[in-house]
Design a protein around this motif. Structure first.
Motif, PDB file in Angstrom:
ATOM      1  N   SER A   8       0.833  -1.204   0.000  1.00  0.00           N
ATOM      2  CA  SER A   8       0.000   0.000   0.000  1.00  0.00           C
ATOM      3  C   SER A   8       0.868   1.254   0.000  1.00  0.00           C
ATOM      4  CB  SER A   8      -0.898   0.029   1.220  1.00  0.00           C
ATOM      5  OG  SER A   8      -1.625  -1.153   1.267  1.00  0.00           O
ATOM      6  N   TYR A  12       0.978   3.966  -2.842  1.00  0.00           N
ATOM      7  CA  TYR A  12       0.697   5.374  -2.521  1.00  0.00           C
ATOM      8  C   TYR A  12       1.800   6.288  -3.067  1.00  0.00           C
ATOM      9  CZ  TYR A  12      -0.035   9.610   0.172  1.00  0.00           C
ATOM     10  OH  TYR A  12      -0.230  10.921   0.520  1.00  0.00           O
ATOM     11  N   THR A  52      -7.306  14.251  -4.409  1.00  0.00           N
ATOM     12  CA  THR A  52      -7.071  12.948  -5.067  1.00  0.00           C
ATOM     13  C   THR A  52      -6.221  12.056  -4.166  1.00  0.00           C
ATOM     14  OG1 THR A  52      -6.964  14.232  -7.097  1.00  0.00           O
ATOM     15  CG2 THR A  52      -6.359  11.915  -7.260  1.00  0.00           C
ATOM     16  N   ARG A  55      -8.240  10.705  -1.326  1.00  0.00           N
ATOM     17  CA  ARG A  55      -9.130   9.606  -1.745  1.00  0.00           C
ATOM     18  C   ARG A  55      -8.339   8.301  -1.913  1.00  0.00           C
ATOM     19  NH1 ARG A  55     -12.210  11.249  -6.564  1.00  0.00           N
ATOM     20  NH2 ARG A  55     -11.545  13.367  -6.167  1.00  0.00           N
ATOM     21  N   LEU A  56      -7.109   8.455  -2.421  1.00  0.00           N
ATOM     22  CA  LEU A  56      -6.230   7.288  -2.583  1.00  0.00           C
ATOM     23  C   LEU A  56      -5.935   6.654  -1.220  1.00  0.00           C
ATOM     24  CD1 LEU A  56      -4.416   5.594  -4.454  1.00  0.00           C
ATOM     25  CD2 LEU A  56      -2.602   7.263  -4.071  1.00  0.00           C
ATOM     26  N   MET A  58      -7.759   6.870   1.484  1.00  0.00           N
ATOM     27  CA  MET A  58      -8.994   6.256   1.983  1.00  0.00           C
ATOM     28  C   MET A  58      -9.209   4.878   1.372  1.00  0.00           C
ATOM     29  SD  MET A  58     -10.436   7.733   4.354  1.00  0.00           S
ATOM     30  CE  MET A  58     -11.903   6.745   4.372  1.00  0.00           C
ATOM     31  N   THR A  59      -9.011   4.802   0.019  1.00  0.00           N
ATOM     32  CA  THR A  59      -9.197   3.522  -0.677  1.00  0.00           C
ATOM     33  C   THR A  59      -8.232   2.470  -0.110  1.00  0.00           C
ATOM     34  OG1 THR A  59      -9.613   4.849  -2.629  1.00  0.00           O
ATOM     35  CG2 THR A  59      -9.400   2.471  -2.979  1.00  0.00           C
ATOM     36  N   LEU A  60      -6.962   2.889   0.100  1.00  0.00           N
ATOM     37  CA  LEU A  60      -5.979   1.933   0.614  1.00  0.00           C
ATOM     38  C   LEU A  60      -6.323   1.496   2.038  1.00  0.00           C
ATOM     39  CD1 LEU A  60      -2.674   3.446  -0.810  1.00  0.00           C
ATOM     40  CD2 LEU A  60      -3.782   1.324  -1.488  1.00  0.00           C
ATOM     41  N   VAL A  62      -9.342   1.295   3.312  1.00  0.00           N
ATOM     42  CA  VAL A  62     -10.488   0.356   3.235  1.00  0.00           C
ATOM     43  C   VAL A  62      -9.997  -1.028   2.795  1.00  0.00           C
ATOM     44  CG1 VAL A  62     -12.630  -0.166   1.996  1.00  0.00           C
ATOM     45  CG2 VAL A  62     -12.228   2.140   2.869  1.00  0.00           C
ATOM     46  N   ILE A  63      -9.118  -1.043   1.756  1.00  0.00           N
ATOM     47  CA  ILE A  63      -8.622  -2.342   1.260  1.00  0.00           C
ATOM     48  C   ILE A  63      -7.868  -3.072   2.380  1.00  0.00           C
ATOM     49  CG2 ILE A  63      -6.947  -3.432  -0.322  1.00  0.00           C
ATOM     50  CD1 ILE A  63      -7.733  -1.316  -2.384  1.00  0.00           C
TER      51      ILE A  63
END
Ligand code: ADP
Length: 314
Positions: A8, A12, A52, A55-56, A58-60, A62-63
């Motif tokens: 991650s 990132y 952006t 958001r990246l 946040m996505t990482l 969650v994953i």
């Protein structure tokens, strides 16, 4: 989780650089167009870039959270599954220790109280003392038999590797076992009919002799003097069956499912105090049959007799 977090972080960093590179390329293009039109271009939109990146992140998160939840749950169930046999083994060992101590305590307490009572008896004569000592030696012999039985049971029950298998001859196994119980047969004036036909198969000779001795010993113990014991065998396809049949007291139907359990003794054999035993023989016999991947079963009628049959692969 460490691998996932490292990936991650890597993703990132790479994607953040890509966002900046993309923004710069776009800016060059826009600057080119504004240069032709001869007006100053708008400044780089830092807020959009930060948004952006957020958001990246946040996505990482969650994953990684999902991976943690799934792997955590799976690890919990798999660890439980893996540890179950170890837990069962520890429970079995604890049960064995408590059963054995219980069985050892009863004769030891009886021996101790008999010695204490007689020690306090001031009028104890020499002949009485000798009689007492003879009784005590019998108790000690019983205790020795119990500890031998326990040792044999642990040897067959928890050996790290199965006994070595060689070619064995059934007739030889039977003959050796009969020699070991000859004196007992003689003492009770019993007749032994050996109808076993020889057949060779793969097995452990010594443990098979022990198995037949246990069955013969019981047949002698639980039968009246002067009765007959019959040894027989048959071959069906790839299975060899051999039986020990007696004309003894038989086993009550309700007890048959339990006779192969450790320390189990049928009530009638317990009530007849002259028949010694600790309920270990048949559980050892079952363990020996199991190491040979065979089966042992019994057909019995009260006051008529019992037939123990062992089936092994040729
Ligand atoms: P033990 O003979 O020392 O009591 P075993 O494990 O060999 O222990 O046998 C368990 C019980 O099964 C015996 O107590 C007895 O009640 C019964 N049993 C075993 N073999 C026979 C037999 N041939 N005839 C009658 N009862 C038997």
């Amino acid at each position: 989780m460490t691998i996932s977090l490292a990936f991650s972080l890597f993703i990132y960093r790479v994607l953040s650089q890509e966002i900046y590179r993309f923004a710069r390329t776009q800016r060059f293009r826009i600057e080119g167009r504004f240069f032709i039109a001869n007006i100053s271009p708008p400044p780089l939109d830092i807020e959009l870039i930060d948004d952006t990146k957020n958001r990246l992140v946040m996505t990482l998160v969650v994953i990684n959270g999902t991976i943690l939840a799934i792997s955590g749950t799976l690890s919990y169930f798999l660890a439980g599954h893996t540890l179950k046999p170890i837990q069962q083994m520890v429970e079995e060992q604890n049960r064995f220790i408590s059963d054995s101590s219980h069985e050892l305590r009863t004769p030891l307490t009886a021996l101790k109280s008999s010695l204490e009572v007689n020690l306090r008896d001031k009028k104890l004569s020499l002949s009485q003392a000798k009689k007492l000592m003879a009784e005590n030696i019998k108790d000690v012999d019983d205790l020795q038999a119990l500890s031998d039985g326990l040792l044999t049971l642990t040897r067959y029950g928890s050996a790290p590797k199965p006994p070595e298998f060689n070619k064995v001859h059934l007739a030889d196994v039977m003959a050796q076992a009969v020699t070991k119980v000859d004196s007992l047969l003689l003492k009770k004036e019993m007749l032994l009919k050996n109808l076993v036909k020889d057949v060779s198969f793969s097995g452990n000779r010594q443990s098979l002799i022990d198995l037949v001795v246990i069955l013969l010993d019981n047949a002698i113990k639980y039968s009246p003097s002067g009765s007959t014991i019959t040894l027989s065998s048959s071959i069906k396809g790839k299975t060899v069956n051999f039986s020990v049949k007696d004309q003894g007291m038989g086993i009550p139907q309700k007890d048959i499912p339990f006779i192969f359990n450790r320390f189990f003794r049928s009530d009638i054999s317990r009530s007849k105090t002259e028949i010694g035993g600790f309920g270990l023989g048949l559980s050892i016999a079952k363990k020996i049959v199991d190491t040979h991947h065979g089966h042992i079963n019994v057909i019995s009628t009260l006051n008529k007799g019992s037939t123990f049959t062992v089936s092994l692969q040729v």
